[in-house]
Structure formats: structure tokens, C-alpha cells
Design a protein around this motif. Structure first.
Motif, PDB file in Angstrom:
ATOM      1  N   ALA A  19       0.864  -1.347  -0.411  1.00 33.52           N
ATOM      2  CA  ALA A  19      -0.135  -0.086   0.087  1.00 33.52           C
ATOM      3  C   ALA A  19       1.463   1.098   0.062  1.00 33.52           C
ATOM      4  O   ALA A  19       0.874   2.468  -0.323  1.00 33.52           O
ATOM      5  N   GLY A  20       1.855   1.074   1.211  1.00 36.05           N
ATOM      6  CA  GLY A  20       3.002   2.670   0.822  1.00 36.05           C
ATOM      7  C   GLY A  20       3.401   2.922  -0.531  1.00 36.05           C
ATOM      8  O   GLY A  20       4.265   3.946  -1.148  1.00 36.05           O
ATOM      9  N   ARG A  25       3.565   5.762  -5.722  1.00 34.96           N
ATOM     10  CA  ARG A  25       3.686   5.888  -7.117  1.00 34.96           C
ATOM     11  C   ARG A  25       2.683   6.382  -7.113  1.00 34.96           C
ATOM     12  O   ARG A  25       3.460   7.511  -8.158  1.00 34.96           O
ATOM     13  N   ARG A  26       1.407   6.575  -6.878  1.00 30.14           N
ATOM     14  CA  ARG A  26       1.006   7.722  -7.550  1.00 30.14           C
ATOM     15  C   ARG A  26       0.895   8.792  -7.056  1.00 30.14           C
ATOM     16  O   ARG A  26       1.097  10.173  -7.827  1.00 30.14           O
ATOM     17  N   ARG A  27       2.206   9.320  -6.048  1.00 26.67           N
ATOM     18  CA  ARG A  27       2.453  11.022  -5.602  1.00 26.67           C
ATOM     19  C   ARG A  27       3.269  11.051  -6.585  1.00 26.67           C
ATOM     20  O   ARG A  27       3.819  12.199  -6.936  1.00 26.67           O
ATOM     21  N   GLY A  32      13.093   2.562  -6.213  1.00 22.94           N
ATOM     22  CA  GLY A  32      14.247   1.569  -6.655  1.00 22.94           C
ATOM     23  C   GLY A  32      16.019   1.953  -6.506  1.00 22.94           C
ATOM     24  O   GLY A  32      15.473   3.039  -6.177  1.00 22.94           O
ATOM     25  N   ARG A  33      16.532   1.646  -6.574  1.00 25.43           N
ATOM     26  CA  ARG A  33      18.074   1.973  -7.080  1.00 25.43           C
ATOM     27  C   ARG A  33      18.022   3.548  -7.583  1.00 25.43           C
ATOM     28  O   ARG A  33      17.455   2.865  -8.923  1.00 25.43           O
ATOM     29  N   ARG A  34      19.042   4.100  -7.119  1.00 25.15           N
ATOM     30  CA  ARG A  34      19.095   5.020  -8.349  1.00 25.15           C
ATOM     31  C   ARG A  34      19.812   4.800  -9.690  1.00 25.15           C
ATOM     32  O   ARG A  34      20.663   3.618  -9.164  1.00 25.15           O
ATOM     33  N   LYS A  35      19.954   5.399 -10.755  1.00 23.10           N
ATOM     34  CA  LYS A  35      20.760   4.539 -11.652  1.00 23.10           C
ATOM     35  C   LYS A  35      22.269   5.111 -11.236  1.00 23.10           C
ATOM     36  O   LYS A  35      22.586   5.871 -10.469  1.00 23.10           O
ATOM     37  N   GLY A  36      22.832   5.073 -12.404  1.00 24.39           N
ATOM     38  CA  GLY A  36      25.056   4.683 -12.033  1.00 24.39           C
ATOM     39  C   GLY A  36      25.200   5.830 -12.329  1.00 24.39           C
ATOM     40  O   GLY A  36      24.255   6.668 -12.591  1.00 24.39           O
ATOM     41  N   LEU A  37      26.015   6.446 -13.486  1.00 21.85           N
ATOM     42  CA  LEU A  37      26.553   7.597 -14.158  1.00 21.85           C
ATOM     43  C   LEU A  37      26.418   7.196 -14.896  1.00 21.85           C
ATOM     44  O   LEU A  37      25.943   6.189 -15.828  1.00 21.85           O
ATOM     45  N   SER A  38      26.223   8.591 -15.208  1.00 18.59           N
ATOM     46  CA  SER A  38      25.343   9.031 -16.401  1.00 18.59           C
ATOM     47  C   SER A  38      26.550   8.624 -17.654  1.00 18.59           C
ATOM     48  O   SER A  38      28.067   8.193 -17.746  1.00 18.59           O
ATOM     49  N   LYS A  39      26.362   8.694 -19.257  1.00 14.65           N
ATOM     50  CA  LYS A  39      27.830   8.274 -19.514  1.00 14.65           C
ATOM     51  C   LYS A  39      28.928   9.306 -20.221  1.00 14.65           C
ATOM     52  O   LYS A  39      29.892   8.796 -19.717  1.00 14.65           O
TER      53      LYS A  39
END
Length: 48
Positions: A19-20, A25-27, A32-39
Motif C-alpha cells: 500500500a505504501g 507511485r501515485r505521488r 528503487g535504486r538510483r541509476k548509475g553514472l551517466s555516460k
């Protein structure tokens, strides 16, 4: 007796967690994990 109580408690925790996550997601929050380094960041770290 304790096993059945433990299973019930686990199911309650699972429902609250789902539920949390749905509320977040609605907000519009990112989950999840943050993305890694940009190119560009990767190239800078590799080749200075």
C-alpha cells in the motif's frame, strides 16, 4: 500457535508495504535504486 500468528503478522506487513509503494507511485516518487553514472560521468571517471 506462534507460527500462525507470525504468518498473519507477516501478511499484514506485506499489505502495508504494498500500500505504501502504491501511494508513493501515485505521488510520482521514484522507487528503487538510483541509476548509475551517466555516460559523461563514466567517461570522466575512466579517462580522467
Amino acid at each position: 500457535m506462534f507460527a500462525s500468528l507470525s504468518e498473519f503478522e507477516r501478511e499484514v506487513i506485506r499489505k502495508r508495504t504494498l500500500a505504501g509503494l502504491a501511494f508513493a507511485r501515485r505521488r510520482g516518487q521514484l522507487l528503487g535504486r538510483r541509476k548509475g553514472l551517466s555516460k559523461a560521468g563514466f567517461l570522466l571517471s575512466r579517462f580522467g
